[in-house]
Scaffold this motif. Structure first.
Motif, PDB file in Angstrom:
ATOM      1  N   PRO A 239       0.821  -1.214   0.000  1.00  0.00           N
ATOM      2  CA  PRO A 239       0.000   0.000   0.000  1.00  0.00           C
ATOM      3  C   PRO A 239       0.855   1.265   0.000  1.00  0.00           C
ATOM      4  O   PRO A 239       1.757   1.418   0.831  1.00  0.00           O
ATOM      5  N   GLU A 240       0.578   2.146  -0.937  1.00  0.00           N
ATOM      6  CA  GLU A 240       1.343   3.399  -1.039  1.00  0.00           C
ATOM      7  C   GLU A 240       1.262   4.201   0.257  1.00  0.00           C
ATOM      8  O   GLU A 240       2.233   4.857   0.658  1.00  0.00           O
ATOM      9  N   LEU A 241       0.115   4.139   0.912  1.00  0.00           N
ATOM     10  CA  LEU A 241      -0.084   4.875   2.156  1.00  0.00           C
ATOM     11  C   LEU A 241       0.943   4.483   3.215  1.00  0.00           C
ATOM     12  O   LEU A 241       1.313   5.306   4.064  1.00  0.00           O
ATOM     13  N   ALA A 242       1.421   3.251   3.167  1.00  0.00           N
ATOM     14  CA  ALA A 242       2.378   2.767   4.161  1.00  0.00           C
ATOM     15  C   ALA A 242       3.821   3.078   3.798  1.00  0.00           C
ATOM     16  O   ALA A 242       4.725   2.835   4.610  1.00  0.00           O
ATOM     17  N   LEU A 243       4.038   3.614   2.603  1.00  0.00           N
ATOM     18  CA  LEU A 243       5.401   3.860   2.125  1.00  0.00           C
ATOM     19  C   LEU A 243       5.726   5.340   1.949  1.00  0.00           C
ATOM     20  O   LEU A 243       6.777   5.811   2.385  1.00  0.00           O
ATOM     21  N   ALA A 244       4.832   6.084   1.297  1.00  0.00           N
ATOM     22  CA  ALA A 244       5.149   7.437   0.845  1.00  0.00           C
ATOM     23  C   ALA A 244       5.229   8.428   2.001  1.00  0.00           C
ATOM     24  O   ALA A 244       4.268   8.596   2.757  1.00  0.00           O
ATOM     25  N   GLY A 245       6.388   9.080   2.110  1.00  0.00           N
ATOM     26  CA  GLY A 245       6.603  10.048   3.187  1.00  0.00           C
ATOM     27  C   GLY A 245       6.785  11.476   2.723  1.00  0.00           C
ATOM     28  O   GLY A 245       7.354  12.302   3.440  1.00  0.00           O
ATOM     29  N   GLY A 246       6.325  11.791   1.507  1.00  0.00           N
ATOM     30  CA  GLY A 246       6.455  13.156   1.004  1.00  0.00           C
ATOM     31  C   GLY A 246       7.739  13.379   0.235  1.00  0.00           C
ATOM     32  O   GLY A 246       8.507  12.455  -0.034  1.00  0.00           O
ATOM     33  N   LYS A 247       8.016  14.629  -0.104  1.00  0.00           N
ATOM     34  CA  LYS A 247       9.139  14.966  -0.980  1.00  0.00           C
ATOM     35  C   LYS A 247      10.461  14.424  -0.465  1.00  0.00           C
ATOM     36  O   LYS A 247      11.219  13.802  -1.202  1.00  0.00           O
ATOM     37  N   ASP A 248      10.765  14.654   0.816  1.00  0.00           N
ATOM     38  CA  ASP A 248      12.040  14.173   1.371  1.00  0.00           C
ATOM     39  C   ASP A 248      11.867  12.933   2.237  1.00  0.00           C
ATOM     40  O   ASP A 248      12.823  12.452   2.844  1.00  0.00           O
ATOM     41  N   GLY A 249      10.643  12.409   2.289  1.00  0.00           N
ATOM     42  CA  GLY A 249      10.375  11.188   3.045  1.00  0.00           C
ATOM     43  C   GLY A 249      10.064  11.396   4.508  1.00  0.00           C
ATOM     44  O   GLY A 249       9.722  10.443   5.205  1.00  0.00           O
ATOM     45  N   LEU A 250      10.147  12.633   4.993  1.00  0.00           N
ATOM     46  CA  LEU A 250      10.066  12.857   6.435  1.00  0.00           C
ATOM     47  C   LEU A 250       8.856  13.680   6.867  1.00  0.00           C
ATOM     48  O   LEU A 250       8.800  14.166   8.002  1.00  0.00           O
ATOM     49  N   ASP A 251       7.862  13.822   6.002  1.00  0.00           N
ATOM     50  CA  ASP A 251       6.676  14.602   6.369  1.00  0.00           C
ATOM     51  C   ASP A 251       6.021  14.064   7.637  1.00  0.00           C
ATOM     52  O   ASP A 251       5.695  14.821   8.562  1.00  0.00           O
TER      53      ASP A 251
END
Length: 314
Positions: A239-251
Motif C-alpha cells: 500500500p502506497e499509504l504505508a510507504l510514501a513520506g512526502g518529498k524528502d520522506g520525512l513529512d
C-alpha cells in the motif's frame, strides 16, 4: 522476462522432474535469478527467498533447512510449490503476500496486500539488551513500563512484540487505514495479547486525546518522492499509504516529533525508524542530539529521543 514461458518452466513440468526440497530450492534460485527479481521484503537474496518459500510452502520451520534438504516430496506438494514459485516470477508479487505469512524475530504474522510486509529494524532492537539489558539500556526494567504506543501499526506486529517485551504494559496501536487494522485485528487475536492491545483508527495521535506513554514506537511511511517513483515492481504491490513520506520522506516523521512530547511520561522516550533519511533529519533539527541505534543490518536508520529532547521541537 521472455514473452513466452519455456517448456521447462511450466509448473507441471517442474513438478514432474524436481523430487526433493533441494531440487525445488535450486530450481527456484535459478528462476529468480533469470527473472532478476527484487528482494528486501523479508529476505535479501534469491537463495533466502527460495528457502523461505519452499519451507513455508511445505509448512516446515523456516529456520530448519538441513533436516529436510533431501526429503522427497509428494506429487501434490511438488505441484503446489512449482505453481507458487511460478507465481512469484510471473506476477512479481512478494513472497509474503503469496504465502500470507511474514516473520519478525521468528514470530509469524498474517499479511496480505492491505499492509506493509513486516521488516522493521525495531523488532530486533526490542529484543536486544537496549530493553532490560545489563549494560547500556533505553529501558532498564521492562516490567516497569505501563503504557506503550505503536504509531502506524500496519499489521500490528510491533505492537505485539511490544506486548511481549513489556509484560505489564497496555499497548495502544494506531493506523490511518481501516483495511490495515483488519489485518492487525487478526494478528492481535492470534497473539494471545488481545486483552492488552487496543487498536485505534485515526491520524497519528488524534484518536488518543491526552493519553501519555512510557514508550512510543513507530515505523512510519518514510520513502521520499524520488524513491517512490523508482520502486521495484515487488514494492508496488504494497500500500502506497504505508510507504510514501512526502518529498524528502520525512513529512510524517516531523509531525510525530512535533507532537510526541505531549504524549510521553516524564521518563518516556520515542523509538522511530526513518530509513536512509538521517542526513536530512539531522540538517532539519541541528539542535537535537539523536541517539542512532545499530542493528545487524543497519546503522543510522532508527533513533531514540527522550521526552525532554522532544519538548524542544516545534
Amino acid at each position: 522476462m521472455p514473452d513466452q514461458i519455456s517448456a521447462e518452466h511450466i509448473p507441471a513440468t517442474a513438478a514432474a522432474e524436481l523430487l526433493t526440497v533441494r531440487d525445488l530450492i535450486r530450481y527456484a534460485v535459478s528462476r529468480f535469478n533469470e527473472a532478476d527479481l527484487d528482494y528486501g521484503q523479508g529476505t535479501t537474496t534469491a537463495y533466502d527467498e527460495a528457502v523461505f518459500m519452499v519451507l513455508e510452502g511445505l509448512r516446515l520451520p523456516i529456520d530448519q533447512l538441513d533436516p529436510y534438504l533431501d526429503a522427497r516430496l509428494t506429487t501434490a506438494e511438488r505441484k503446489a510449490l512449482a505453481e507458487l514459485l511460478h507465481a512469484r516470477v510471473t506476477t512479481r508479487r512478494p513472497a509474503s503476500y503469496l504465502l500470507k505469512k511474514a516473520y519478525i524475530q521468528g514470530i509469524p504474522f498474517y499479511v496480505d496486500e492491505r499492509v506493509l510486509i513486516p521488516r522493521s529494524f525495531i523488532g530486533e532492537l526490542l529484543f536486544s539488551d537496549l530493553f532490560g539489558g545489563d549494560d547500556f539500556t533505553l529501558v532498564e526494567d521492562p516490567t516497569s513500563v505501563e503504557r506503550v504506543l505503536d504509531l502506524c501499526t500496519g499489521s500490528g506486529c510491533l505492537a505485539i512484540l511490544a506486548a511481549r517485551i513489556f509484560p505489564e504494559a497496555q499497548v495502544d496501536a494506531v493506523d490511518l487505514s481501516a483495511d490495515a487494522l483488519e489485518v492487525a485485528k487478526r494478528n492481535v487475536a492470534d497473539s494471545g495479547y488481545e486483552d492488552r492491545i487496543t487498536l485505534h483508527q485515526g491520524d497519528l495521535f488524534a484518536p488518543l486525546k491526552t493519553r501519555k506513554y512510557d514508550v512510543i514506537i513507530t515505523n512510519p511511511p518514510y520513502v521520499d518522492a524520488e524513491a517512490m517513483d523508482l520502486l521495484p515492481e515487488e514494492f508496488r504491490h504494497e500500500p502506497e499509504l504505508a510507504l510514501a513520506g512526502g518529498k524528502d520522506g520525512l513529512d510524517i516523521v516531523r509531525r510525530i516529533l512535533k507532537e510526541a512530547a505531549k504524549h510521553l511520561t516524564p521518563e518516556g522516550g520515542l523509538l522511530c525508524e526513518i530509513g536512509t533519511g538521517r542526513e536530512v533529519l539531522e540538517a532539519y533539527y541541528p539542535e537535537i542530539d539523536f541517539l542512532w541505534l545499530e542493528t545487524a543490518n543497519s546503522f543510522g536508520e532508527v533513533f531514540w529521543l527522550t521526552r525532554d529532547q522532544l519538548k524542544g521541537i516545534k
